[in-house]
Design an enzyme around this catalytic site. Structure first.
Site, PDB file in Angstrom:
ATOM      1  N   GLU A 169      39.994  35.554  38.836  1.00 53.23           N
ATOM      2  CA  GLU A 169      38.525  35.570  38.860  1.00 53.23           C
ATOM      3  C   GLU A 169      38.003  35.390  40.284  1.00 53.23           C
ATOM      4  O   GLU A 169      37.045  36.036  40.687  1.00 53.23           O
ATOM      5  CB  GLU A 169      37.961  34.468  37.950  1.00 53.23           C
ATOM      6  CG  GLU A 169      38.302  34.631  36.477  1.00 53.23           C
ATOM      7  CD  GLU A 169      37.554  35.781  35.804  1.00 53.23           C
ATOM      8  OE1 GLU A 169      36.708  36.412  36.449  1.00 53.23           O
ATOM      9  OE2 GLU A 169      37.838  36.044  34.620  1.00 53.23           O
ATOM     10  N   ASP A 194      43.703  44.946  30.619  1.00 55.36           N
ATOM     11  CA  ASP A 194      42.781  46.018  31.044  1.00 55.36           C
ATOM     12  C   ASP A 194      42.846  46.417  32.517  1.00 55.36           C
ATOM     13  O   ASP A 194      43.141  47.563  32.880  1.00 55.36           O
ATOM     14  CB  ASP A 194      41.335  45.657  30.656  1.00 55.36           C
ATOM     15  CG  ASP A 194      40.915  44.230  31.033  1.00 55.36           C
ATOM     16  OD1 ASP A 194      41.749  43.501  31.590  1.00 55.36           O
ATOM     17  OD2 ASP A 194      39.757  43.855  30.782  1.00 55.36           O
TER      18      ASP A 194
HETATM   19  C1  DMJ Z   1      34.448  41.337  34.739  1.00 51.82           C
HETATM   20  O1  DMJ Z   1      34.561  40.119  35.355  1.00 51.82           O
HETATM   21  C2  DMJ Z   1      35.516  42.270  35.211  1.00 51.82           C
HETATM   22  O2  DMJ Z   1      35.120  43.543  34.890  1.00 51.82           O
HETATM   23  C3  DMJ Z   1      36.854  41.966  34.608  1.00 51.82           C
HETATM   24  O3  DMJ Z   1      37.845  42.890  34.952  1.00 51.82           O
HETATM   25  C4  DMJ Z   1      36.793  41.868  33.108  1.00 51.82           C
HETATM   26  N1  DMJ Z   1      35.481  41.951  32.637  1.00 51.82           N
HETATM   27  C5  DMJ Z   1      34.499  41.126  33.247  1.00 51.82           C
HETATM   28  C6  DMJ Z   1      33.143  41.352  32.664  1.00 51.82           C
HETATM   29  O4  DMJ Z   1      33.193  41.671  31.330  1.00 51.82           O
END
Ligand code: DMJ
Length: 574
Positions: free
Chosen positions: A134, A274
């Site tokens: 993050e 993802d």
């Molecule tokens: C974001 O912080 C980024 O896109 C992350 O990869 C996953 N999704 C969140 C928001 O939904």
């Protein structure tokens, strides 16, 4: 336009020329609508931003219901705030995240003010345990992207002098990340204390996206500073992760960084995995290393083979390929956007439509929706203002210019204003069945949700240059000095190629590079091509009775075949 000068033809020629300049009323209507909508999105952005600046700054994020703040840098990933000094005032995460959006909105005054404040006040020398992933995508990515925008003479965002202060901050942060990678496997710990490194008894569990989506930010940092350690650490982790894939080219969701063993075998394109897929492709676009493409290519094929069920993607066991969970997760909605970059636009379009149906059904997108029972997951009914559907809508509109995507964006803007706007900002939805709100405005609402909606209605920023967007929506320009080999067909103007003719404007530069010489389209010359070799399946829902109803895969240029249950796909082994 060239006209032969002949008196009898002059009149006709004039008529043709006039017709050329008369504005098509439907395109005029679209332009009016785009203008109205981008003003609406601009208002949304400033409502969220101004409230953050008034009630939360310099803390990390806004609590819009109580007009207060949360220092969430340490909480990102929804864990408890720990190990923070009592006099800690936050790291202004939402401001860092807003800079690239301010640049896109053309607000150089606020951009410059933000850069100056961060230059003078931001410090990472704090006894705070932060989530590496993050902190990387939000803070490191936000700083690097803003630095690149600040030094770009075309943007003229800074009037005074700028001495690379954001880059110095990014470098300092990057160095504080490095101890996380000191594991027997090279896979980084998920958590790191910014002042003291890895903490005693730190958890060794992390996710695939947590250690496989660092290479854009850390690679860019190495290129900008000349210090190779950041890119090497991120790349080593990525390669290790790839070595741990199953024989089906699938990866699990969670793993142990010390033993290198998988913990959760269920695999998907959603939560926990993802951005791993996303970074393989985007790293290839940004750096041009063949390796990234090879990994992405195999991983993408496996995702189509084992997760895809028509327009839906379920989860599957990484070892057997057998379906595990039949659920749509809101994070999966980024996938159609990624497919646009690959050139697989038909597949992107069909999945995007399904996500939008679910959005329309509830007003916003629930975190989890159980596909087999057609109900919301009982404990995951929230919608934290996520951007993924807006992101894919933007990419699909760029690729197709189909005004339907503008309607989708408009409907999303309406829902966001109707259900989530409060006097103190925009609030997350706790339960999409009751629209009960929660006191949190995530920084990604400004970094991504508002940004992608704005870009949908005003793409002048992307039209100027070729950017990739990080998983947190921060733009990084694709430049030849960072690139091993820019494709010959590369146009610096945009990632979507528009040479001439209808189909070419729909193709991504990348897909033309992937399949440069093969044109299997002669089989159906009348069919519209969406990438260099793409032939659509006969039916839009990909259903089939026999192989001849299946087309050619956009990514691989391989013929698709009809599966036993009647879906076109890449079912045959290589
Ligand atoms: C974001 O912080 C980024 O896109 C992350 O990869 C996953 N999704 C969140 C928001 O939904």
């Amino acid at each position: 336009m060239s006209c032969p000068i002949h008196p009898r033809r002059l009149f006709l020629c004039l008529l043709i020329s006039l017709a050329f300049f008369v504005v098509d009323p439907s395109s005029q209507h679209i332009e009016v609508k785009k203008k109205q909508m981008r003003e609406k999105v601009r208002e949304m952005f400033y409502h969220a931003y101004d409230n953050y600046m008034t009630y939360a700054f310099p803390h990390d994020e806004l609590k819009p219901l109580t007009k207060s703040f949360t220092d969430s840098l340490s909480e990102l990933g929804n864990l408890k705030l720990e190990h923070l000094p009592t006099d800690y005032n936050g790291s202004a995460v939402t401001l860092v995240e807003s800079l690239s959006s301010l640049a896109i909105l053309g607000n150089s005054t606020e951009f410059e003010k933000g850069v100056l404040w961060l230059s003078e006040n931001l410090t990472f020398d704090i006894d705070a345990r932060v989530n590496l992933f993050e902190c990387n995508i939000r803070v490191l990515g936000g700083l690097i992207s803003a630095h690149l925008l600040a030094i770009d003479p075309n943007n003229r965002l800074i009037q005074g002098s700028y001495n690379n202060q954001l880059l110095r901050l990014a470098e300092d942060l990057g160095k504080r990340f490095l101890p996380a990678f000191e594991t027997p496997t090279g896979l980084p710990y998920a958590w790191i204390n910014l002042k003291n490194g890895v903490m005693e008894n730190e958890t060794t569990e992390t996710s695939t996206s947590g250690c496989g989506s660092l290479v854009l930010e850390m690679g860019a940092l190495s290129r900008l500073t000349g210090d190779p350690r950041f890119e090497s650490a991120a790349l080593r982790a990525l390669r290790q992760l790839w070595r741990m894939r199953s024989s089906l080219d699938l990866l699990g969701t969670t793993l142990d960084v010390v033993t290198g063993e998988w913990i959760e075998y269920s695999s998907s394109i959603g939560a926990g995995v993802d951005s791993f897929y996303e970074y393989l492709l985007k790293a290839y676009i940004l750096f041009g290393k063949e390796d990234y493409w090879r990994m992405f290519h195999s991983a993408y094929l496996a995702s189509q083979k084992y997760f895809r069920h028509g327009p839906w993607y379920h989860e599957a066991n990484m070892w057997s390929g057998k379906p595990t969970y039949w659920q749509l997760t809101s994070l999966q909605a980024f996938w159609p956007g990624l497919q646009v970059l690959v050139g697989d636009i038909a597949a992107a379009n069909s999945s995007h439509r399904e996500f939008f149906h679910v959005w329309e059904k509830f007003g916003v997108l629930p975190e989890r929706y159980l596909l087999d029972h057609q109900i919301i997951h009982p404990t995951m009914k929230y919608y934290p203002l996520r951007p993924e559907l807006a992101e894919s809508t933007f990419y699909l509109y760029q690729a197709t210019k189909d005004p339907w995507y503008l309607d989708v964006g408009e409907s999303m803007v309406k829902s966001l204003n109707l259900y989530t706007k409060v006097p103190g900002g925009f609030a997350s939805v706790r339960d999409v069945t009751t629209m009960q709100l929660e006191d949190h405005q995530h920084s990604f609402f400004l970094a991504e949700t508002c940004k992608y909606l704005y870009l949908l209605f005003d793409d002048s920023f992307v039209a100027k240059r070729n950017y990739i967007f990080t998983t947190e929506g921060h733009p990084i320009q694709v430049v030849s000095s960072w690139h091993e080999k820019l494709p010959e067909t590369y146009f610096s103007g945009n990632w979507t190629l528009s040479k001439s003719g209808a189909w070419e404007s729909r193709a991504s530069a990348l897909s033309l590079q992937v399949c440069p010489l093969i044109s299997l389209n002669s089989r159906h010359p009348e069919q519209q091509r969406e990438s260099a070799c793409h032939v659509l399946d006969e039916q839009i829902n990909h259903k089939c009775w026999s192989n001849k109803e299946c087309g050619v895969d956009a990514t691989t240029c391989r013929l698709r075949t009809c599966s036993g249950v009647g879906y076109c796909g890449l079912w045959n082994p290589l």
